[in-house]
Scaffold this active site. Structure first.
Site, PDB file in Angstrom:
ATOM      1  N   GLU A 143      -3.693   5.048   2.487  1.00 48.90           N
ATOM      2  CA  GLU A 143      -2.854   4.007   1.880  1.00 48.90           C
ATOM      3  C   GLU A 143      -3.576   3.404   0.689  1.00 48.90           C
ATOM      4  OE1 GLU A 143      -1.670   1.248   4.835  1.00 48.90           O
ATOM      5  OE2 GLU A 143      -1.373   2.811   6.338  1.00 48.90           O
ATOM      6  N   ARG A 162     -16.560   0.333   2.984  1.00 50.15           N
ATOM      7  CA  ARG A 162     -16.906  -0.040   4.368  1.00 50.15           C
ATOM      8  C   ARG A 162     -16.064   0.783   5.342  1.00 50.15           C
ATOM      9  NH1 ARG A 162     -12.700  -3.116   6.558  1.00 50.15           N
ATOM     10  NH2 ARG A 162     -11.245  -3.906   4.988  1.00 50.15           N
ATOM     11  N   THR A 173       0.854  -1.196   0.000  1.00 48.64           N
ATOM     12  CA  THR A 173       0.000   0.000   0.000  1.00 48.64           C
ATOM     13  C   THR A 173       0.886   1.241   0.000  1.00 48.64           C
ATOM     14  OG1 THR A 173      -0.152  -0.133   2.425  1.00 48.64           O
ATOM     15  CG2 THR A 173      -1.997  -1.026   1.160  1.00 48.64           C
TER      16      THR A 173
HETATM   17  C1  LIG Z   1      -8.412  -2.130   0.876  1.00 50.60           C
HETATM   18  C2  LIG Z   1      -7.793  -2.008   2.234  1.00 50.60           C
HETATM   19  C3  LIG Z   1      -8.562  -2.255   3.353  1.00 50.60           C
HETATM   20  C4  LIG Z   1      -8.005  -2.155   4.628  1.00 50.60           C
HETATM   21  N1  LIG Z   1      -8.788  -2.396   5.711  1.00 50.60           N
HETATM   22  C5  LIG Z   1      -8.255  -2.302   6.954  1.00 50.60           C
HETATM   23  C6  LIG Z   1      -9.068  -2.535   8.104  1.00 50.60           C
HETATM   24  O1  LIG Z   1     -10.272  -2.788   8.027  1.00 50.60           O
HETATM   25  N2  LIG Z   1      -8.460  -2.478   9.323  1.00 50.60           N
HETATM   26  C7  LIG Z   1      -7.132  -2.173   9.462  1.00 50.60           C
HETATM   27  O2  LIG Z   1      -6.653  -2.130  10.566  1.00 50.60           O
HETATM   28  N3  LIG Z   1      -6.350  -1.907   8.386  1.00 50.60           N
HETATM   29  C8  LIG Z   1      -6.888  -1.960   7.146  1.00 50.60           C
HETATM   30  N4  LIG Z   1      -6.119  -1.694   6.047  1.00 50.60           N
HETATM   31  C9  LIG Z   1      -4.789  -1.099   6.227  1.00 50.60           C
HETATM   32  C10 LIG Z   1      -3.689  -2.104   6.348  1.00 50.60           C
HETATM   33  O3  LIG Z   1      -3.643  -2.553   7.683  1.00 50.60           O
HETATM   34  C11 LIG Z   1      -2.416  -1.344   5.971  1.00 50.60           C
HETATM   35  O4  LIG Z   1      -2.444  -1.076   4.606  1.00 50.60           O
HETATM   36  C12 LIG Z   1      -1.191  -2.104   6.370  1.00 50.60           C
HETATM   37  O5  LIG Z   1      -1.061  -1.986   7.776  1.00 50.60           O
HETATM   38  C13 LIG Z   1       0.067  -1.618   5.700  1.00 50.60           C
HETATM   39  O6  LIG Z   1       0.491  -0.434   6.263  1.00 50.60           O
HETATM   40  P1  LIG Z   1       1.892   0.219   5.849  1.00 50.60           P
HETATM   41  O7  LIG Z   1       1.775   0.674   4.384  1.00 50.60           O
HETATM   42  O8  LIG Z   1       2.070   1.403   6.766  1.00 50.60           O
HETATM   43  O9  LIG Z   1       2.956  -0.788   6.022  1.00 50.60           O
HETATM   44  C14 LIG Z   1      -6.634  -1.791   4.766  1.00 50.60           C
HETATM   45  C15 LIG Z   1      -5.860  -1.553   3.628  1.00 50.60           C
HETATM   46  C16 LIG Z   1      -6.419  -1.650   2.373  1.00 50.60           C
HETATM   47  C17 LIG Z   1      -5.587  -1.380   1.159  1.00 50.60           C
HETATM   48  N1  LIG Z   2       0.461  -2.508  -6.557  1.00 53.07           N
HETATM   49  C1  LIG Z   2       1.024  -1.680  -5.676  1.00 53.07           C
HETATM   50  N2  LIG Z   2       0.275  -0.844  -4.939  1.00 53.07           N
HETATM   51  C2  LIG Z   2       0.860  -0.024  -4.048  1.00 53.07           C
HETATM   52  N3  LIG Z   2       2.184   0.049  -3.836  1.00 53.07           N
HETATM   53  C3  LIG Z   2       2.987  -0.746  -4.557  1.00 53.07           C
HETATM   54  C4  LIG Z   2       2.445  -1.659  -5.501  1.00 53.07           C
HETATM   55  N4  LIG Z   2       3.478  -2.330  -6.076  1.00 53.07           N
HETATM   56  C5  LIG Z   2       4.604  -1.875  -5.515  1.00 53.07           C
HETATM   57  N5  LIG Z   2       4.325  -0.911  -4.603  1.00 53.07           N
HETATM   58  C6  LIG Z   2       5.369  -0.228  -3.793  1.00 53.07           C
HETATM   59  O1  LIG Z   2       5.289  -0.763  -2.502  1.00 53.07           O
HETATM   60  C7  LIG Z   2       5.227   0.288  -1.519  1.00 53.07           C
HETATM   61  C8  LIG Z   2       4.345  -0.133  -0.373  1.00 53.07           C
HETATM   62  O2  LIG Z   2       4.817  -1.288   0.238  1.00 53.07           O
HETATM   63  P1  LIG Z   2       4.559  -1.520   1.782  1.00 53.07           P
HETATM   64  O3  LIG Z   2       5.160  -2.846   2.123  1.00 53.07           O
HETATM   65  O4  LIG Z   2       3.109  -1.303   2.080  1.00 53.07           O
HETATM   66  O5  LIG Z   2       5.479  -0.437   2.444  1.00 53.07           O
HETATM   67  P2  LIG Z   2       5.207   0.977   3.132  1.00 53.07           P
HETATM   68  O6  LIG Z   2       4.746   0.663   4.516  1.00 53.07           O
HETATM   69  O7  LIG Z   2       6.540   1.673   3.087  1.00 53.07           O
HETATM   70  O8  LIG Z   2       4.146   1.715   2.352  1.00 53.07           O
HETATM   71  C9  LIG Z   2       4.667   1.484  -2.278  1.00 53.07           C
HETATM   72  O9  LIG Z   2       5.099   2.709  -1.720  1.00 53.07           O
HETATM   73  C10 LIG Z   2       5.189   1.288  -3.682  1.00 53.07           C
HETATM   74  O10 LIG Z   2       6.458   1.918  -3.823  1.00 53.07           O
END
Ligand SMILES: Cc1cc2nc3c(=O)[nH]c(=O)nc-3n(C[C@H](O)[C@H](O)[C@H](O)COP(=O)(O)O)c2cc1C
Ligand SMILES: Nc1ncnc2c1ncn2[C@@H]1O[C@H](COP(=O)(O)OP(=O)(O)O)[C@@H](O)[C@H]1O
Length: 204
Positions: free
Chosen positions: A125, A150, A73
């Site tokens: 994210e 949601r 994300t």
């Molecule tokens: C479509 C989608 C739905 C999500 N739903 C939830 C949720 O219901 N509860 C939650 O705690 N996190 C939710 N998340 C967030 C994830 O926990 C989060 O993307 C993950 O912790 C990665 O965080 P980071 O990019 O900081 O590493 C969701 C993320 C996405 C993309």
């Molecule tokens: N399909 C994708 N959607 C979102 N991010 C992606 C995707 N493919 C590669 N990435 C890369 O992965 C990173 C997110 O990875 P993630 O493990 O969630 O790390 P962070 O917590 O640093 O966001 C994005 O910032 C982007 O550079």
């Protein structure tokens, strides 16, 4: 960097007035939580508030998306999160995304505090529904949020969180094929160069 909406012409003005109409109705009465089917006191998002467009540079998050969830994300910086209108509710959205001036892909986005991880900072994210060859930290991510799925939820296990996100992705894929959503791929927002930026409505 925290760009909100970027247009050069009348489209911009039209869109700006629509954005200022963004509303979220908070219900005080019980209503059905679409994800669990249970009765819940939850926020109901007025779909007329969407689409909402924003743009910003991709920054690092906690690195859990790829590692824990297998679903990367891309995080927007604080400046973008802090400038979200108060009436854009936290929760899970679907829409369109573009990295720099690349192709436009389907996306799902989570806005809020990630209750499963109990984050202390609000984040936005975006999971772009596309397989990229490499990371795109530092690039400009443009998103059009077009529908709400949601509220964010806490889960008992990581597997439940992952399953919920996969279900969100499937819902997004189906809904985005509707003609009213498909047409947003052609929106002027995606035709503006990312170099031509407006920060919170003011040209840089
Ligand atoms: C479509 C989608 C739905 C999500 N739903 C939830 C949720 O219901 N509860 C939650 O705690 N996190 C939710 N998340 C967030 C994830 O926990 C989060 O993307 C993950 O912790 C990665 O965080 P980071 O990019 O900081 O590493 C969701 C993320 C996405 C993309
Ligand atoms: N399909 C994708 N959607 C979102 N991010 C992606 C995707 N493919 C590669 N990435 C890369 O992965 C990173 C997110 O990875 P993630 O493990 O969630 O790390 P962070 O917590 O640093 O966001 C994005 O910032 C982007 O550079």
């Amino acid at each position: 960097m925290g760009e909100k909406l970027l247009y050069d012409d009348d489209e911009y003005k039209k869109e700006e007035s629509r954005i200022s109409r963004v509303t979220v109705r908070t219900s005080t009465g019980p209503q059905t939580d679409r994800t669990s089917g249970s009765l819940d006191h939850c926020k109901r998002v007025d779909m007329r508030s969407l689409p909402y467009f924003c743009r910003g540079q991709v920054v690092r998050g906690f690195g859990r998306g790829s590692k824990d969830l297998g679903i990367p994300t891309a995080n927007f910086p604080e400046s973008v999160v802090d400038n979200l209108p108060a009436d854009i509710s936290t929760g899970i959205y679907y829409g369109w995304a573009r990295v720099d001036n690349g192709d436009i892909h389907k996306m799902v986005m989570s806005i809020g505090w990630n209750p499963y991880y109990k984050n202390t900072k609000k984040s936005m994210e975006t999971h772009v529904i596309h397989k990229f060859k490499e990371d795109f930290y530092g690039k400009i991510l443009s998103v059009a949020m077009v529908g709400y799925i949601r509220p964010e939820r806490g889960f008992k296990s990581l597997d439940e969180l992952i399953a919920a996100i996969h279900s969100d992705i499937e819902e997004a894929k189906t809904k985005l094929d509707l003609p009213e959503h498909l047409k947003l791929k052609e929106h002027h927002f995606f035709k503006t160069s990312t170099a031509n930026q407006i920060l919170n409505g003011h040209r840089l």
